[in-house]
Write an enzyme that holds these catalytic residues in place. Structure first.
Site, mmCIF file in Angstrom:
data_model
loop_
_atom_site.group_PDB
_atom_site.id
_atom_site.type_symbol
_atom_site.label_atom_id
_atom_site.label_comp_id
_atom_site.label_asym_id
_atom_site.label_seq_id
_atom_site.Cartn_x
_atom_site.Cartn_y
_atom_site.Cartn_z
ATOM 1 N N ASP A 135 -2.412 10.619 17.359
ATOM 2 C CA ASP A 135 -2.188 12.090 16.769
ATOM 3 C C ASP A 135 -2.967 12.777 18.212
ATOM 4 O O ASP A 135 -2.547 13.699 18.386
ATOM 5 C CB ASP A 135 -1.601 12.655 15.468
ATOM 6 C CG ASP A 135 -2.937 11.840 15.041
ATOM 7 O OD1 ASP A 135 -4.062 11.371 15.201
ATOM 8 O OD2 ASP A 135 -3.465 12.398 13.886
ATOM 9 N N ASP A 166 6.428 -1.075 9.895
ATOM 10 C CA ASP A 166 5.523 -2.309 11.064
ATOM 11 C C ASP A 166 5.269 -3.765 9.960
ATOM 12 O O ASP A 166 4.897 -4.414 10.550
ATOM 13 C CB ASP A 166 4.348 -1.633 11.655
ATOM 14 C CG ASP A 166 4.580 -1.034 12.639
ATOM 15 O OD1 ASP A 166 5.243 -1.062 13.301
ATOM 16 O OD2 ASP A 166 3.088 -0.232 13.336
ATOM 17 N N ASP A 185 4.602 11.073 8.069
ATOM 18 C CA ASP A 185 4.184 9.532 7.291
ATOM 19 C C ASP A 185 4.747 9.481 6.433
ATOM 20 O O ASP A 185 5.028 10.809 5.417
ATOM 21 C CB ASP A 185 2.912 9.747 7.601
ATOM 22 C CG ASP A 185 1.861 9.969 7.797
ATOM 23 O OD1 ASP A 185 2.412 9.253 9.286
ATOM 24 O OD2 ASP A 185 0.143 10.470 7.701
ATOM 25 N N LYS A 213 0.032 2.061 15.415
ATOM 26 C CA LYS A 213 1.351 3.718 15.070
ATOM 27 C C LYS A 213 2.047 4.014 16.194
ATOM 28 O O LYS A 213 3.005 4.583 16.314
ATOM 29 C CB LYS A 213 0.748 4.338 13.790
ATOM 30 C CG LYS A 213 1.693 6.121 13.444
ATOM 31 C CD LYS A 213 0.778 6.735 12.716
ATOM 32 C CE LYS A 213 2.150 7.672 12.959
ATOM 33 N NZ LYS A 213 1.423 9.207 11.797
ATOM 34 N N LYS A 250 0.772 -1.423 -0.222
ATOM 35 C CA LYS A 250 -0.230 -0.343 -0.077
ATOM 36 C C LYS A 250 0.997 1.307 -0.068
ATOM 37 O O LYS A 250 0.137 2.346 -0.435
ATOM 38 C CB LYS A 250 -1.033 0.064 1.148
ATOM 39 C CG LYS A 250 -1.896 -1.650 1.803
ATOM 40 C CD LYS A 250 -3.296 -0.586 2.215
ATOM 41 C CE LYS A 250 -3.830 -1.751 1.956
ATOM 42 N NZ LYS A 250 -4.518 -2.688 3.807
ATOM 43 N N GLU A 251 1.762 0.615 0.285
ATOM 44 C CA GLU A 251 3.188 2.667 0.383
ATOM 45 C C GLU A 251 4.428 1.929 -0.229
ATOM 46 O O GLU A 251 5.142 1.580 0.874
ATOM 47 C CB GLU A 251 3.444 2.511 2.246
ATOM 48 C CG GLU A 251 2.125 3.031 2.262
ATOM 49 C CD GLU A 251 2.314 3.110 3.789
ATOM 50 O OE1 GLU A 251 1.375 3.821 4.757
ATOM 51 O OE2 GLU A 251 2.713 2.513 5.086
#
Ligand SMILES: O=c1ccn([C@@H]2O[C@H](COP(=O)(O)OP(=O)(O)O[C@H]3O[C@H](CO)[C@@H](O)[C@H](O)[C@H]3O)[C@@H](O)[C@H]2O)c(=O)[nH]1
Ligand SMILES: [Mn+2]
Length: 517
Positions: free
Chosen positions: A437, A144, A293, A269, A114-115
């Site tokens: 956050d 992760d 990110d 996260k 995905k990233e």
């Protein structure tokens, strides 16, 4: 105090100024008129209900009451919005370049599919190119996803950094079209290698060039899975040892994949960030931390200096927990019909909160004072109670790659380390909400810290927004659940915060935490 363009601008120092939004007063008048109208409407409802109670009239009254509540609690955002300006060109008068504080940069990634690792490499390279002394920057990539492909991409990125130069002054840029073309070729080669590994799904021997790299990938050979694996800490670039082609020292670059075991909750996260705080405390312990990110790259190399205009402010600086740059996105068309820019939470409301001395922490783009992770400004006593912390004697930080440092880093990145400690409760990133956050920033401000919103004209960071309806819905659902988790916890801003900070701040945080309803 200065008077610029007819509007008052208060100046704390020559590093930053702010201006109260010119429409504040008319807005307050409008607020009063609106309030009277709402009261009249509710009064009208009550009169009607006294005369005859029916289910529809009761429901209408209740609906208007909820709207009135939401309207009232959203007014703090309009009470005193401010706009700030920073003057990084004046920084050299306050501090010499050699005395600038070190900076630890955290970049989180969680899934190589995905990233894409190339995106993470781009973000890392954008940080390596900060206009900041490179021996003062340490970049930590938290993976992760526990993916060897991400580690491979980081190694390729470091090779690219060594073969090029990040210190590109205007002069150099204009004279070296040839250099630029060479860089472009090297970049394409790196991209091709990373994409080949992505296609294969693992790093094959033919892609590994050095013995040191081969050793790093050994861990993946023994029953390694994303949800169950040991700690991997890999120093990829070491400042003062690794240099680029112009002979400049490169920043530190460290790859980290924390331990994952099925029996232990990983806390998403927030868990990853707490491991990063501890590992970086062992390795470099910079007083300022930037969290990004992986899809949010730096668009202005001046960003650290802009943040320092607040953090090094002689009067306000020591009270600031973080300087938050807004989340801004690339590729949004000018009409932005789907409101991807999210201007209200990320700009309008942020300016409103800033005027009250608080700012929402939005997960990516804040420069954080490391002390804020360890308790309030006046309750910093707990820091030394954690073994390995601030205990400089046992560590020779001149080599972050020494056996002792790596062993200690592995220990604090283990699953068991947090058991029985205050991590996630009163220290570091707080657990219990999917929007770690928002929750962490709020708790820091309850402890007495301030937040500052810094929104220069050139976006400091640019990121990607979800492009499919499905991804957007998942994101909004996660944010909504996370906010409600705060609103319905013992930390509910309407009840918990009131003793600790002003009513307006509580109303604003309260509005955010029940907004999804
Ligand atoms: O277990 C996890 C889950 C996520 N991430 C990373 O966290 C970041 C944000 O996750 P993402 O899935 O992209 O969530 P978004 O909704 O796009 O992120 C926004 O919302 C999050 C929750 O409020 C904030 O943490 C982010 O900074 C903010 O950009 C990404 O870099 C992920 O790689 C991890 O490291 N570990
Ligand atoms: Mn994201």
């Amino acid at each position: 105090m200065m008077n610029v363009g007819g509007h008052e601008r208060k100046s704390f120092s020559d590093l930053n100024t702010f201006q109260v939004h010119p429409r504040t007063k008319p807005n307050r008048v409008l607020m009063v008129i609106y309030m009277c109208a709402i009261l009249a409407l509710l009064y009208h409802h009550l009169l009607y209900l006294i005369r005859s109670i029916s289910l529809p009239s009761l429901s209408l009254f209740f609906a208007d009451l909820v709207f009135a509540f939401m309207w009232v609690t959203s007014q703090p955002f309009r009470w005193r919005p401010i706009r700030r300006k920073v003057y990084p060109e004046n920084l050299s008068r306050t501090v010499d370049d050699k005395d600038l504080p070190p900076l630890d940069v955290f970049i989180c990634t969680a899934d190589p599919y995905k990233e894409p690792p190339m995106e993470v490499v781009n973000t890392v390279l954008s940080v390596l190119a900060f206009d900041y002394p490179s021996d003062k920057i340490s970049v930590y990539v938290s993976d992760d996803g526990g993916s060897q492909m991400t580690l491979f991409a980081m190694m390729e990125g470091s090779r690219f950094a060594k073969r090029t130069t990040t210190t590109a002054t205007d002069d150099q840029l204009s004279c070296s079209q040839q250099e630029f073309q060479k860089m472009k070729i090297l970049y394409e080669q790196m991209k091709a290698r990373v994409e080949l590994v992505m296609e294969r799904g693992y790093v094959e021997d033919d892609m590994i060039t050095t013995e040191k790299e081969r050793e790093a990938f050994i861990k993946w050979k023994r029953g390694f899975s994303r949800q169950d694996h040991p700690v991997v800490v890999q120093v990829i670039l070491e400042s003062n040892k690794d240099i680029d082609i112009s002979g400049e020292s490169l920043p530190n670059l460290i790859y980290l994949s924390r331990e994952k075991r099925k029996k232990f909750h990983h806390n998403f996260k927030a868990g990853a960030l707490n491991v990063l705080i501890r590992v970086s405390a062992i390795m470099t312990n910079a007083p300022i931390v930037l969290s990004l990110d992986c899809d949010m790259f730096c668009n202005d190399p001046q960003a650290p200096r802009q943040a320092l205009c607040h953090l090094l402010d002689p009067i306000e600086g020591s009270k600031i927990a973080f300087v938050q740059f807004p989340q801004r996105y690339r590729g949004i068309n000018s009409s932005d019909i789907y409101n991807n820019e999210l201007k209200r939470p990320f700009k309008i409301n942020a300016e409103g909160l800033d005027g009250l001395g608080v700012v929402n922490y939005v997960g990516t783009g804040p420069f954080i004072n490391r002390k804020a992770f360890y308790g309030g400004p006046l309750t910093q006593t707990n820091v030394n109670t954690f073994p390995g912390f601030n205990n400089d004697k046992i560590f020779d930080r001149n080599s972050i790659n020494s056996r002792l440092v790596l062993e200690e880093a592995e220990r604090v990145a283990g699953c068991k380390y947090e058991q029985g400690t205050n991590w996630g409760l009163a220290m570091g990133f707080r657990y219990g909400s999917l929007v770690e956050d928002f929750f962490t920033g709020y708790r820091m401000q309850c402890e007495g810290w301030q937040g500052v919103f810094c929104d220069p004209q050139t976006p400091a960071f640019l990121g990607d927004f979800p492009i499919s309806l499905n991804d957007t819905l998942i994101q909004v659902k996660r944010w909504s659940v996370g906010l409600i988790e705060v609103g319905f916890s013992k930390y509910c801003p309407f009840t918990f915060g009131t003793r600790r900070h002003s009513l307006l701040m509580d109303m604003a945080y309260g509005f955010d935490s029940v907004w999804p309803l």
